[in-house]
Design a protein around this motif. Sequence first.
Motif, PDB file in Angstrom:
ATOM      1  N   VAL A 341       0.834  -1.209   0.000  1.00  0.00           N
ATOM      2  CA  VAL A 341       0.000   0.000   0.000  1.00  0.00           C
ATOM      3  C   VAL A 341       0.866   1.255   0.000  1.00  0.00           C
ATOM      4  O   VAL A 341       0.589   2.219  -0.732  1.00  0.00           O
ATOM      5  CB  VAL A 341      -0.943  -0.013   1.230  1.00  0.00           C
ATOM      6  CG1 VAL A 341      -1.555   1.368   1.446  1.00  0.00           C
ATOM      7  CG2 VAL A 341      -2.049  -1.038   1.027  1.00  0.00           C
ATOM      8  N   THR A 342       1.916   1.264   0.811  1.00  0.00           N
ATOM      9  CA  THR A 342       2.744   2.467   0.920  1.00  0.00           C
ATOM     10  C   THR A 342       3.576   2.717  -0.328  1.00  0.00           C
ATOM     11  O   THR A 342       3.973   3.858  -0.592  1.00  0.00           O
ATOM     12  CB  THR A 342       3.680   2.366   2.140  1.00  0.00           C
ATOM     13  OG1 THR A 342       4.407   1.128   2.069  1.00  0.00           O
ATOM     14  CG2 THR A 342       2.881   2.401   3.432  1.00  0.00           C
ATOM     15  N   ILE A 350      -0.650  -1.886  -8.085  1.00  0.00           N
ATOM     16  CA  ILE A 350      -1.954  -2.317  -7.581  1.00  0.00           C
ATOM     17  C   ILE A 350      -2.007  -3.834  -7.500  1.00  0.00           C
ATOM     18  O   ILE A 350      -2.704  -4.412  -6.653  1.00  0.00           O
ATOM     19  CB  ILE A 350      -3.090  -1.766  -8.479  1.00  0.00           C
ATOM     20  CG1 ILE A 350      -4.455  -2.026  -7.835  1.00  0.00           C
ATOM     21  CG2 ILE A 350      -3.022  -2.376  -9.871  1.00  0.00           C
ATOM     22  CD1 ILE A 350      -4.673  -1.284  -6.558  1.00  0.00           C
ATOM     23  N   GLY A 351      -1.236  -4.513  -8.374  1.00  0.00           N
ATOM     24  CA  GLY A 351      -1.181  -5.971  -8.307  1.00  0.00           C
ATOM     25  C   GLY A 351      -0.594  -6.456  -6.993  1.00  0.00           C
ATOM     26  O   GLY A 351      -1.043  -7.459  -6.436  1.00  0.00           O
ATOM     27  N   MET A 352       0.402  -5.744  -6.480  1.00  0.00           N
ATOM     28  CA  MET A 352       0.991  -6.112  -5.193  1.00  0.00           C
ATOM     29  C   MET A 352      -0.012  -5.904  -4.059  1.00  0.00           C
ATOM     30  O   MET A 352      -0.047  -6.678  -3.101  1.00  0.00           O
ATOM     31  CB  MET A 352       2.247  -5.285  -4.945  1.00  0.00           C
ATOM     32  CG  MET A 352       3.385  -5.582  -5.910  1.00  0.00           C
ATOM     33  SD  MET A 352       4.031  -7.253  -5.702  1.00  0.00           S
ATOM     34  CE  MET A 352       4.853  -7.090  -4.124  1.00  0.00           C
ATOM     35  N   LEU A 357      -3.721  -8.405  -0.205  1.00  0.00           N
ATOM     36  CA  LEU A 357      -5.077  -8.700   0.261  1.00  0.00           C
ATOM     37  C   LEU A 357      -5.345 -10.199   0.214  1.00  0.00           C
ATOM     38  O   LEU A 357      -5.963 -10.766   1.134  1.00  0.00           O
ATOM     39  CB  LEU A 357      -6.083  -7.938  -0.614  1.00  0.00           C
ATOM     40  CG  LEU A 357      -7.552  -8.047  -0.234  1.00  0.00           C
ATOM     41  CD1 LEU A 357      -7.794  -7.512   1.170  1.00  0.00           C
ATOM     42  CD2 LEU A 357      -8.426  -7.282  -1.236  1.00  0.00           C
ATOM     43  N   PHE A 358      -4.866 -10.856  -0.836  1.00  0.00           N
ATOM     44  CA  PHE A 358      -5.045 -12.306  -0.947  1.00  0.00           C
ATOM     45  C   PHE A 358      -4.311 -13.031   0.180  1.00  0.00           C
ATOM     46  O   PHE A 358      -4.840 -13.978   0.774  1.00  0.00           O
ATOM     47  CB  PHE A 358      -4.536 -12.785  -2.307  1.00  0.00           C
ATOM     48  CG  PHE A 358      -4.652 -14.272  -2.510  1.00  0.00           C
ATOM     49  CD1 PHE A 358      -5.864 -14.841  -2.855  1.00  0.00           C
ATOM     50  CD2 PHE A 358      -3.554 -15.103  -2.353  1.00  0.00           C
ATOM     51  CE1 PHE A 358      -5.983 -16.208  -3.043  1.00  0.00           C
ATOM     52  CE2 PHE A 358      -3.658 -16.462  -2.532  1.00  0.00           C
ATOM     53  CZ  PHE A 358      -4.883 -17.016  -2.881  1.00  0.00           C
ATOM     54  N   PHE A 359      -3.090 -12.589   0.495  1.00  0.00           N
ATOM     55  CA  PHE A 359      -2.335 -13.217   1.583  1.00  0.00           C
ATOM     56  C   PHE A 359      -3.037 -13.021   2.928  1.00  0.00           C
ATOM     57  O   PHE A 359      -3.041 -13.926   3.774  1.00  0.00           O
ATOM     58  CB  PHE A 359      -0.925 -12.647   1.646  1.00  0.00           C
ATOM     59  CG  PHE A 359      -0.049 -13.056   0.495  1.00  0.00           C
ATOM     60  CD1 PHE A 359      -0.239 -14.274  -0.138  1.00  0.00           C
ATOM     61  CD2 PHE A 359       0.953 -12.226   0.027  1.00  0.00           C
ATOM     62  CE1 PHE A 359       0.549 -14.661  -1.208  1.00  0.00           C
ATOM     63  CE2 PHE A 359       1.748 -12.597  -1.038  1.00  0.00           C
ATOM     64  CZ  PHE A 359       1.549 -13.820  -1.656  1.00  0.00           C
ATOM     65  N   LEU A 360      -3.630 -11.851   3.139  1.00  0.00           N
ATOM     66  CA  LEU A 360      -4.367 -11.616   4.384  1.00  0.00           C
ATOM     67  C   LEU A 360      -5.562 -12.559   4.487  1.00  0.00           C
ATOM     68  O   LEU A 360      -5.830 -13.129   5.551  1.00  0.00           O
ATOM     69  CB  LEU A 360      -4.834 -10.160   4.447  1.00  0.00           C
ATOM     70  CG  LEU A 360      -3.795  -9.129   4.891  1.00  0.00           C
ATOM     71  CD1 LEU A 360      -4.323  -7.724   4.676  1.00  0.00           C
ATOM     72  CD2 LEU A 360      -3.439  -9.336   6.357  1.00  0.00           C
ATOM     73  N   LEU A 699      -6.335   0.750   2.320  1.00  0.00           N
ATOM     74  CA  LEU A 699      -6.814   1.028   0.966  1.00  0.00           C
ATOM     75  C   LEU A 699      -7.183   2.495   0.810  1.00  0.00           C
ATOM     76  O   LEU A 699      -6.922   3.111  -0.231  1.00  0.00           O
ATOM     77  CB  LEU A 699      -8.014   0.132   0.644  1.00  0.00           C
ATOM     78  CG  LEU A 699      -7.723  -1.364   0.508  1.00  0.00           C
ATOM     79  CD1 LEU A 699      -9.019  -2.134   0.296  1.00  0.00           C
ATOM     80  CD2 LEU A 699      -6.767  -1.625  -0.650  1.00  0.00           C
ATOM     81  N   TYR A 700      -7.784   3.082   1.857  1.00  0.00           N
ATOM     82  CA  TYR A 700      -8.184   4.494   1.771  1.00  0.00           C
ATOM     83  C   TYR A 700      -6.968   5.405   1.703  1.00  0.00           C
ATOM     84  O   TYR A 700      -7.003   6.455   1.049  1.00  0.00           O
ATOM     85  CB  TYR A 700      -9.048   4.861   2.972  1.00  0.00           C
ATOM     86  CG  TYR A 700      -9.462   6.313   2.987  1.00  0.00           C
ATOM     87  CD1 TYR A 700     -10.399   6.793   2.084  1.00  0.00           C
ATOM     88  CD2 TYR A 700      -8.903   7.209   3.893  1.00  0.00           C
ATOM     89  CE1 TYR A 700     -10.770   8.118   2.083  1.00  0.00           C
ATOM     90  CE2 TYR A 700      -9.264   8.541   3.903  1.00  0.00           C
ATOM     91  CZ  TYR A 700     -10.204   8.989   2.998  1.00  0.00           C
ATOM     92  OH  TYR A 700     -10.568  10.307   2.990  1.00  0.00           O
ATOM     93  N   SER A 701      -5.869   5.002   2.359  1.00  0.00           N
ATOM     94  CA  SER A 701      -4.664   5.831   2.332  1.00  0.00           C
ATOM     95  C   SER A 701      -4.105   5.962   0.926  1.00  0.00           C
ATOM     96  O   SER A 701      -3.345   6.898   0.646  1.00  0.00           O
ATOM     97  CB  SER A 701      -3.604   5.244   3.265  1.00  0.00           C
ATOM     98  OG  SER A 701      -3.110   4.009   2.754  1.00  0.00           O
TER      99      SER A 701
END
Length: 747
Positions: A341-342, A350-352, A357-360, A699-701
């Motif tokens: 995200v950062t 965006i793929g990362m 998200l998938f790993f979470l 995601l909002y950040s």
Amino acid sequence: MNSLQIALRVLKVDRRTRTSAILTAIGVAVATGLVLLLATLPFATQNREQRALWQGEHHVGFQLDGPQKLLFNSASDYFDGQQIVRVDIAPVAGAGPIALPPGVPQLPGPGETVVSPALGRLLQANPAAQLGDRFGKPVGALGEGALRFPEQLVALVGHTPDAMPENAYPLADFPSGKASPDPLLMLLSWVGIIVLLVPSLVLVASSARLTAARRERRLAAIRLAGATPGQVTNMVAAETTLSAGIGALLGLLISPALHGLASFVPWAGGTWLASDFALPVGLTVFIALAIPVLVVLAGILGLRRVLKNPLFATGGHSKKPLHWWRLLALPAAGVFFLVAVTTAKEYGGIGMVMAGLFFLVGSAAIVGPWVTSAVGGTFVRIWRRPSALLAGRRLRDDPKGAYRASAGIVLAVFAGSMALTLLPTFESMAGGGRSFADSVLYVDTDGRHARTIVDQANASLQKYGQPEKAVAVGEVYLVKGQAPNRYGHRALVMTCADAVKLTRFGLKPENCTGGPAVFGDSALDLAQYKIADNWEGPASAVKSGTRAEAVHVPDPDLSSTSIIDPAALPDGFTPKYVTVVAPTTDANREIVRTALAAPAAGEEIGSRDQYLFNQQTELGDLRRVTVIGLIAAGILAGCSAAVATAGSVMDRRRTFGALMAAGTPVRVLARALRMEAALPALVATIGAGIVGVLVGVGLYSMVDERGIVLSPWLLAPVVLGVGVALLGASVCTPALKRVQAEPLAEE
């Protein structure tokens, strides 16, 4: 007899295996249908944007790539809260034929228009003073191939070259090229695939576990009878492939029906054509094959114990306790997501972010069983009621199997918490807009055309019998310092009396006494400020005798704008940029808009409610998609919980039969099963809710660095998750009564 024949024979003679296969096929069909639908969405948006490319609505800075044939301008108009795409064109004399976009039957001449069918119906249903006079005489209808969606309102308006707006583009043909998919819907489709595919696969796994213990003993017996590991693997692969393959075919068959239902769901202001949902054949085949392959691989991987030690599979075995290192999966996935995200803005990754998200989501399958085991240990140590002890022992002995019932619910709660973190925050961002009052209409122009627009608009208003008058409001800058290092304020040039009626500054008639003034949220030291028509241009001092007055502005977005009286401008100073504004009422707003539209010649006529139109449309789309997604996730989670609970009873049929034969009441066993489902679900859903909120913040950040807005509704997914778990566990009583009715000797 080959592996497929054995699988068919087992399905024919064993009712429970047949039920498990049917439910597995249904789960695979649901997963295939959902993934096919979600994967289609980016292509669907691209297809409808391709049809609307000629409208030029989202294009800036057209390039002339050939001999000039026409002048082109695109703008948005509005009627009764509905957006109208207005395309103004003027063919250049002697430039040759112009290629027409698909669905456009002809070029309109000066004073003529070609409209979409939906706009044509509006023209017939409303007086010309409210709508029709804006566009001219309708001479044709746009076809479906020229519209973004069937109900889109579009007008192609013809002009002479000298009547086109100043900012019209010289073009060789209508805008064309390759459209891009909607980035927001593409992001949501990926999130949907991750969030909804996993509950679907959980449903498949729960269905396969309905007869897990029975099948394990059967395969172990075959293995002990001399079958090789390869033969046993082939048997399971054939059995699973049969149900998963049928499910994938069912998913392909129901996919058009899902696409048809999706075509009625509005997005970006309208619905869809059925042909929009076209997925490339290669991708369709890949999805239809990948999901059954995953199911078959999962079934084969579940054979490890039978293949290695069939004697333990038939006679029972002691399970190893889960290690604490499982807890590291969640923070590891969280760190990966945080880094993604950062760095997304800097590297465009965006793929990362989606991988994070998938790993979470995947880490829940690793951490969840450990949490379930910990809850079971708490039961055993603290509570002494029979149902609590039975539930605790089950959670302690088989945490993976017990967690399976709440796995789908955990993911649904995670998705709900993430969505309810983002939505209120996005809603809090809505607002802003121009400095004018909500009821005011305005059109931007320049100093050279402003007087003509004002005169013609006022003449039309008089013809329509309306008392309102349009006025010209200049735009200047109160600057301090030397170019290029200036700073200062934007200022509107208008009389105090007009500012009282037309702006949101909250000025009152008593502010207008005392001569020319500059109004703002603070009283400026006018000796330090000069007036310029742009940041870099020459600046002149405000006329002497002008006073500065501070007023309380009601909206923070007005704090950087001032009001300056025309009498305070230096002699000979004329604003370069001008906005023509006109007040309206609810009764005559469309008439005033029509009066402005003709002299504006395609320039967009705006208002504050129109400024908020796109914001509210996007928020409405997000709310709608969120509700649909959460309902789907909740239904899948509830079904998987119910099937997992029933499978848990079937797996322990011998144990429950022996307990009931020893005199244990069914209600005690049912209470134990409900505790197995509800309490681990409560702990896991609270954790999933917290993680969902943190992911929403991350995601909002990527969109805005301001803080988020937390709503009490964040608790709703946790409460609903526990409720769904209890509802799914309610099938335990019928399952136990079925066990009680069947002879124990069958096992």
